[in-house]
Design an enzyme around this catalytic site. Structure first.
Site, PDB file in Angstrom:
ATOM      1  N   SER A  49       0.816  -1.227   0.000  1.00  0.00           N
ATOM      2  CA  SER A  49       0.000   0.000   0.000  1.00  0.00           C
ATOM      3  C   SER A  49       0.839   1.260   0.000  1.00  0.00           C
ATOM      4  O   SER A  49       0.276   2.360   0.085  1.00  0.00           O
ATOM      5  CB  SER A  49      -0.911   0.044   1.233  1.00  0.00           C
ATOM      6  OG  SER A  49      -1.742  -1.070   1.264  1.00  0.00           O
ATOM      7  N   THR A  74      -1.128   2.159   4.609  1.00  0.00           N
ATOM      8  CA  THR A  74      -0.719   3.570   4.526  1.00  0.00           C
ATOM      9  C   THR A  74      -0.031   3.955   5.820  1.00  0.00           C
ATOM     10  O   THR A  74      -0.555   3.699   6.902  1.00  0.00           O
ATOM     11  CB  THR A  74      -1.942   4.485   4.356  1.00  0.00           C
ATOM     12  OG1 THR A  74      -2.478   4.268   3.061  1.00  0.00           O
ATOM     13  CG2 THR A  74      -1.578   5.953   4.514  1.00  0.00           C
ATOM     14  N   THR A 132       1.409   6.863   0.733  1.00  0.00           N
ATOM     15  CA  THR A 132       0.575   5.730   0.323  1.00  0.00           C
ATOM     16  C   THR A 132       0.568   5.558  -1.183  1.00  0.00           C
ATOM     17  O   THR A 132       0.844   6.512  -1.927  1.00  0.00           O
ATOM     18  CB  THR A 132      -0.888   5.964   0.799  1.00  0.00           C
ATOM     19  OG1 THR A 132      -1.658   4.783   0.588  1.00  0.00           O
ATOM     20  CG2 THR A 132      -1.554   7.107   0.050  1.00  0.00           C
ATOM     21  N   ARG A 191      -7.428   9.138  -9.353  1.00  0.00           N
ATOM     22  CA  ARG A 191      -7.967   9.230  -7.985  1.00  0.00           C
ATOM     23  C   ARG A 191      -6.861   9.670  -7.010  1.00  0.00           C
ATOM     24  O   ARG A 191      -5.745   9.174  -7.011  1.00  0.00           O
ATOM     25  CB  ARG A 191      -8.512   7.871  -7.569  1.00  0.00           C
ATOM     26  CG  ARG A 191      -9.179   7.848  -6.181  1.00  0.00           C
ATOM     27  CD  ARG A 191      -8.264   7.339  -5.109  1.00  0.00           C
ATOM     28  NE  ARG A 191      -8.953   7.189  -3.827  1.00  0.00           N
ATOM     29  CZ  ARG A 191      -8.341   6.935  -2.674  1.00  0.00           C
ATOM     30  NH1 ARG A 191      -7.033   6.790  -2.645  1.00  0.00           N
ATOM     31  NH2 ARG A 191      -9.018   6.831  -1.556  1.00  0.00           N
ATOM     32  N   THR A 220      -5.822   6.596   8.341  1.00  0.00           N
ATOM     33  CA  THR A 220      -5.659   5.514   7.373  1.00  0.00           C
ATOM     34  C   THR A 220      -7.047   4.935   7.111  1.00  0.00           C
ATOM     35  O   THR A 220      -7.970   5.122   7.886  1.00  0.00           O
ATOM     36  CB  THR A 220      -4.687   4.434   7.896  1.00  0.00           C
ATOM     37  OG1 THR A 220      -4.510   3.437   6.888  1.00  0.00           O
ATOM     38  CG2 THR A 220      -5.188   3.784   9.170  1.00  0.00           C
ATOM     39  N   GLY A 221      -7.173   4.236   5.994  1.00  0.00           N
ATOM     40  CA  GLY A 221      -8.471   3.660   5.660  1.00  0.00           C
ATOM     41  C   GLY A 221      -9.056   4.345   4.436  1.00  0.00           C
ATOM     42  O   GLY A 221      -8.325   4.898   3.613  1.00  0.00           O
TER      43      GLY A 221
HETATM   44  N1  ASP Z   1      -6.142   6.404   3.100  1.00  0.00           N
HETATM   45  C1  ASP Z   1      -5.578   5.793   1.922  1.00  0.00           C
HETATM   46  C2  ASP Z   1      -6.306   6.298   0.711  1.00  0.00           C
HETATM   47  O1  ASP Z   1      -7.518   6.393   0.755  1.00  0.00           O
HETATM   48  C3  ASP Z   1      -5.623   4.303   1.927  1.00  0.00           C
HETATM   49  C4  ASP Z   1      -5.022   3.617   3.116  1.00  0.00           C
HETATM   50  O2  ASP Z   1      -5.055   4.114   4.234  1.00  0.00           O
HETATM   51  O3  ASP Z   1      -4.492   2.507   2.940  1.00  0.00           O
HETATM   52  O4  ASP Z   1      -5.669   6.518  -0.293  1.00  0.00           O
END
Ligand code: ASP
Length: 329
Positions: free
Chosen positions: A90, A192, A210, A220, A243-244
């Site tokens: 990631s 991330t 990330t 995106r 994160t997320g």
């Molecule tokens: N927050 C990150 C994103 O939406 C993804 C992740 O936390 O792994 O790009």
């Protein structure tokens, strides 16, 4: 510390809904699970804290602080560990590509003086955080994107590289068989790195990097490189990172919200919880993961996630440990 009653008054004046504040003030309300002990966690500064099990990244950052280095140098060096780790799918090299097979990277850095640098949709550069630092230090801007960010990186001496590994190429080929796009909680979304450090003189800085969501649409950009969403630092108050699912964090400007809630007296854990509540009040969260991590000026830290499974790493003079965050579900 502001007393709870005074805090509610301040918050009402600021237009923060009282029900939300009440739920944030009492960790036992609103279905939040409690952990052994309490939500309040104190660590002595200096410290380094980061999302997920990023022990080596933390230790790398902490070594710099131990040698009287600054928090900003520490976080820049620390997050480069997962950026160059091919097994971390990631972040940086070995990150999953978008749905056209291109690895596109987002990163940002913020220092104790409120300076900020960011790159979005950057391709072919293994250490986007180092490019973000150059944007902060060497340009009149705070954010460079796509080809402009790449051209800037090359002009600063960064090398163009293929960031796909044999594994991510094979995974992508497999994914093309169905081309189904459905991010899975804590699986595709789990690495991330958002890192916050408090150095020996008490200054705070943060970094976040990330490759974003696997098989995202081309173009995106997530929360991670966006000031106030994936990361925010206020040296007088503290810092937060996320994160997320970036879309949910962006819609609620989560990290800025957490720092503002800490400014108004909430502990880091309660501020993270309130930021999660803002998301789940507005959208379906069954398949959604967002995890927040925050630290205040005193070195108190806390984290809160929607789903179980979010962990964070803490390094102090005593040890490096990985801690389970509290979750809503
Ligand atoms: N927050 C990150 C994103 O939406 C993804 C992740 O936390 O792994 O790009």
């Amino acid at each position: 510390m502001i007393k709870r009653r005074d805090f509610i008054k301040t918050s009402a004046a600021l237009g923060v809904p009282t029900a939300a504040i009440l739920s944030a003030c009492n960790p036992n309300e609103a279905n939040a699970k409690t952990v052994k002990g309490s939500l309040e966690n104190a660590a002595k500064t200096p410290l380094v804290i980061s999302t997920w099990n990023n022990k080596l990244a933390n230790q790398t950052a902490y070594e710099i602080i131990k040698k009287n280095g600054s928090a900003v140098d520490a976080v820049e060096a620390g997050v480069q560990i997962p950026e160059s780790d091919p097994k971390d799918q990631s972040v940086g090299y070995g990150g999953h590509p978008d749905r056209e097979g291109n690895v596109t990277l987002d990163a940002c850095i913020m220092d104790s003086k409120g300076n900020y640098g960011s790159v979005t949709y950057l391709q072919h550069i293994k250490h986007p955080i180092a490019v973000a630092r150059k944007v902060m230090d060497e340009t009149p801007h705070v954010m460079l994107s796509g080809d402009g960010a790449l051209q800037f990186a090359l002009s600063q001496g960064f090398k163009k590289e293929d960031l796909l590994t044999a594994k991510t190429k094979a995974d992508y080929k497999e994914w093309l068989k169905t081309s189904e796009y459905k991010p899975k909680v804590n699986i595709e979304l789990h690495d991330t790195i958002g890192m916050i450090a408090i150095d020996g003189v008490g200054d705070i800085s943060g970094a976040c990097t990330t490759s974003g969501l696997a098989y995202k649409m081309p173009g995106r950009v997530g929360d991670s490189p966006i000031i106030g969403a994936g990361l925010f630092v206020d040296n007088e108050i503290g810092a937060a990172t996320a994160t997320g699912m970036g879309e949910a964090v962006l819609r609620s400007v989560g990290s800025f919200l957490i720092v503002e809630l800490m400014r108004n007296g909430l502990s880091p854990a309660d501020a993270c919880k309130e930021a999660v509540m803002r998301i789940i009040h507005k959208q379906s969260y069954k398949d959604l993961q967002v995890g927040y991590l925050a630290v205040n000026k005193e070195g108190d830290y806390g984290a809160f996630a929607i789903q179980p499974g979010f962990v964070f790493a803490l390094t102090t003079d005593e040890e490096t440990k990985v801690i389970d965050a509290i979750s809503y579900i």
